[in-house]
Enzyme design. Structure first.
Site, PDB file in Angstrom:
ATOM      1  CG  ASP A  26      -0.340   0.166   2.606  1.00  0.00           C
ATOM      2  OD1 ASP A  26       0.872  -0.762   2.506  1.00  0.00           O
ATOM      3  OD2 ASP A  26      -1.167   0.376   3.502  1.00  0.00           O
ATOM      4  CD  GLU A  49       8.387  -8.620  -0.218  1.00  0.00           C
ATOM      5  OE1 GLU A  49       7.055  -7.942  -0.428  1.00  0.00           O
ATOM      6  OE2 GLU A  49       7.750  -9.819  -0.408  1.00  0.00           O
ATOM      7  CG  HIS A 112      -0.458  -1.122   8.047  1.00  0.00           C
ATOM      8  ND1 HIS A 112      -0.831   0.210   7.663  1.00  0.00           N
ATOM      9  CD2 HIS A 112      -0.081  -0.758   7.007  1.00  0.00           C
ATOM     10  CE1 HIS A 112      -1.195   0.475   6.770  1.00  0.00           C
ATOM     11  NE2 HIS A 112      -0.290  -0.255   5.572  1.00  0.00           N
ATOM     12  CG  HIS A 113       3.818  -2.953   6.733  1.00  0.00           C
ATOM     13  ND1 HIS A 113       3.469  -3.934   7.282  1.00  0.00           N
ATOM     14  CD2 HIS A 113       3.106  -2.644   5.182  1.00  0.00           C
ATOM     15  CE1 HIS A 113       2.468  -4.524   5.856  1.00  0.00           C
ATOM     16  NE2 HIS A 113       2.206  -3.788   4.562  1.00  0.00           N
ATOM     17  N   GLY A 402      26.658 -17.176  -2.328  1.00  0.00           N
ATOM     18  CA  GLY A 402      25.962 -18.647  -1.926  1.00  0.00           C
ATOM     19  C   GLY A 402      24.971 -18.744  -1.531  1.00  0.00           C
ATOM     20  CG  ASP A 429      17.218 -32.329  -5.001  1.00  0.00           C
ATOM     21  OD1 ASP A 429      18.326 -31.596  -4.631  1.00  0.00           O
ATOM     22  OD2 ASP A 429      17.224 -33.383  -5.311  1.00  0.00           O
ATOM     23  CG  ASN A 456      21.736 -34.637  -6.051  1.00  0.00           C
ATOM     24  OD1 ASN A 456      20.894 -33.653  -5.108  1.00  0.00           O
ATOM     25  ND2 ASN A 456      22.531 -33.922  -6.471  1.00  0.00           N
ATOM     26  N   GLY A 458      18.798 -34.108  -1.960  1.00  0.00           N
ATOM     27  CA  GLY A 458      18.988 -33.214  -0.750  1.00  0.00           C
ATOM     28  C   GLY A 458      20.016 -32.296  -1.126  1.00  0.00           C
ATOM     29  CD  GLU A 462      25.633 -27.000   2.805  1.00  0.00           C
ATOM     30  OE1 GLU A 462      26.049 -27.505   3.501  1.00  0.00           O
ATOM     31  OE2 GLU A 462      24.795 -25.888   2.525  1.00  0.00           O
TER      32      GLU A 462
END
Length: 548
Positions: A26, A49, A112-113, A402, A429, A456, A458, A462
């Site tokens: 708004d 955003e 607000h916000h 990254g 994925d 693959n 997962g 990591e």
């Protein structure tokens, strides 16, 4: 009536911005009316955003400048992560924040916000570390402040922040009477003196090497560097954080230097150089094999946007862009030594299950001129960054910041910026699950990249660093090939495929390249613990780095 909003949009269009990303709220709706009323600018509304900031980053990598719009507080804070990535990797992005009226802000009302404490500057302060300049516009200062922050944007190639209150956007001002100018550097060290040192060093060197990085791309100096290398025949390498900063089909392009993870003959060639000319490079962990590089700074001239070094002595206040362009004026330099043999293999497909190493061999063989490779920071980046690009091709990754999920919106933003270069996205994925909402935007806007989703099971990158069998590296299994249909696509708009073998990959890749009028959504099914060899090595180095 000509307003502040008009002035800002005119300046953005002057920079080359033709699309603005973002989410309505708004406090920015009236300004949005001004955007969509223009014939020379398009509003591209995002699902959130954060994705808007990612799309702007991708757009800026290709167009060399971008802008996105959020609402105050909740909107701008959602976008901070993406903006920080643009700051870290030197992308000129303008964030415009629609905020409450000047009267509401001056009276400290609990609207607000906000945090209901009457202070409307909290969020601008939060942006200080990730922007080069910030401003809160008023009716009195708007034109001067818009020009100021946009000049900083052009000079530093980093994001800027413009807080635009509702009433200020509608305030009357005069049209620009002069073109926008970049802030000029005040030169304490003579640019000509630096050029003379470079020329002398190159003429005297028996084994010179040029190394280029991401700042060359940020300033759009890729063609300049390519012309310089074509003229001098100097050996050149880039870091993965700077890939495509030079034409990789040049005979003197040696490949990607990555410290200990480099090809042995490339590593020896680079590290035994008797003179190193380093242009626009930042030596980060993921681009130096976790700091395993061996580059002798006493034999190096290094130039960056904000500073440089001449044989380990720091210099400042030179014009980086002008200095790189002036390399074309150097004379009497022609390298006549040898290069190294490049490791390039022909790919002959079989019915075998697709693997990471074979995938990237196939990609290197099948990519075409004028394509843009976009690689998510994970298995995709470490695989794709090692291939040799075809002529007029580009590469987008985010090896410093990254942020996983970045590349899907970034690929769409870059594809919008350059509709002639077909974009090939490689994303895992786990990463896709963070930003897949923009698939709806891609379908609506008829954007046609080729998207490869590496399934693959997962977070493989990591797993290579720590916890290969831990549950926190698992993700929910989605039916990826059905996602376009779920987001409203028909076969006329999106072709969805599942690929398991080498022959299937080659077939669908050729089909997609021959069909530029539809998006291709291709799920690549790979083994859970499969990863490019360079990532496996990098994972071990990162694991050791995290212990020190």
């Amino acid at each position: 009536m000509y307003t502040v909003g008009d002035y800002l949009l005119d300046r953005l269009h002057e920079l080359g911005i033709e699309e603005i990303f973002g989410v309505p709220g708004d406090y920015n709706l009236q300004f949005l009316d001004q955007i969509i009323s223009r014939k020379d600018m398009k509003w591209v509304g995002n699902a959130n955003e954060l994705n808007a900031s990612y799309m702007a980053d991708g757009y800026a990598r290709t167009k060399k400048v971008a802008a996105f719009l959020t609402t105050f507080g909740v909107g701008e804070l959602s976008a901070v992560n993406g903006l920080a990535g643009s700051y870290a990797e030197n992308l000129p992005v303008v964030e415009i924040v629609g905020s409450p009226t000047s009267k509401v802000q001056n009276e400290g009302k609990f609207v607000h916000h906000t945090l209901a404490d009457g202070d409307f500057k909290h969020f601008m302060k939060m942006h200080e570390p990730v922007t080069a300049a910030r401003t809160l516009l008023t009716a009195e200062n708007a034109t001067v402040e818009i020009d100021r922050v946009l000049s900083v944007l052009l000079k530093e190639r980093k994001p800027v922040y413009i807080n635009l209150p509702v009433d200020v956007a509608a305030a009357k001002v005069e049209k620009p009477s002069f073109p926008l100018k970049k802030e000029n550097s005040t030169s304490n060290t003579s640019d000509q003196e630096i050029l003379n040192k470079i020329q002398e060093s190159l003429k005297n060197a028996k084994k010179p090497i040029v190394i280029t990085g991401h700042e060359i791309i940020s300033f759009g100096l890729e063609n300049t560097v390519t012309q310089f290398i074509s003229k001098t025949k100097l050996p050149i390498t880039t870091l993965n954080f700077g890939k495509s900063s030079v034409d990789e089909t040049l005979p003197s392009f040696l490949g990607i230097y990555n410290g200990k993870l480099s090809e042995p003959n490339l590593k020896e060639f680079v590290e035994s150089a008797d003179f190193i000319l380093m242009l626009g490079v930042k030596l980060t962990d993921s681009s130096t094999g976790a700091f395993t590089h061996h580059l002798n700074e006493n034999k190096m001239i290094s130039l960056n946007i904000d500073e440089g070094k001449i044989f380990n002595e720091r210099i400042q206040n030179f014009d980086f862009e002008s200095l790189i362009s002036s390399l074309l004026n150097l004379s009497e330099i022609e390298y006549k030594g040898k290069y190294i043999d490049k490791k390039q293999e022909n790919f002959v497909p079989s019915n075998a299950l697709l693997s990471q190493d074979r995938l990237w061999q196939a990609v290197e063989n099948l990519t075409q001129s004028n394509e843009t490779i976009v690689a998510e920071q994970g298995t995709s980046f470490f695989g794709a960054s090692s291939i040799f690009l075809k002529p007029k091709s580009h590469f987008i990754g985010q090896p410093l910041w990254g942020s996983i999920g970045y590349t899907f919106p970034a690929a769409l933003g870059s594809q919008i910026a350059d509709k002639e270069s077909r974009h090939l996205l490689f994303i895992g994925d786990g990463s896709l699950q963070l930003s897949v909402q923009e698939l709806g935007l891609a379908i609506r806007e008829k954007i046609n990249p080729i998207c490869f989703i590496i399934n693959n099971d997962g977070y493989t990158v990591e797993r290579e660093i720590h916890g290969p069998n831990q549950s926190y590296n698992d993700i929910p299994m989605w039916n990826y090939s059905k996602l376009p249909e779920s987001f409203g696509a028909t076969e006329e708009r999106v072709v969805s495929k599942i690929v398991r073998t080498e022959n299937e990959f080659v077939s669908v890749m050729k089909e997609a390249q021959a069909d530029p009028n539809r998006m291709y959504w291709i799920e690549l099914v790979l083994a859970k613990e499969d990863a490019p060899k360079v990532l496996k090595k990098m994972g071990k180095l990162f694991a050791e780095q995290n212990k020190s």
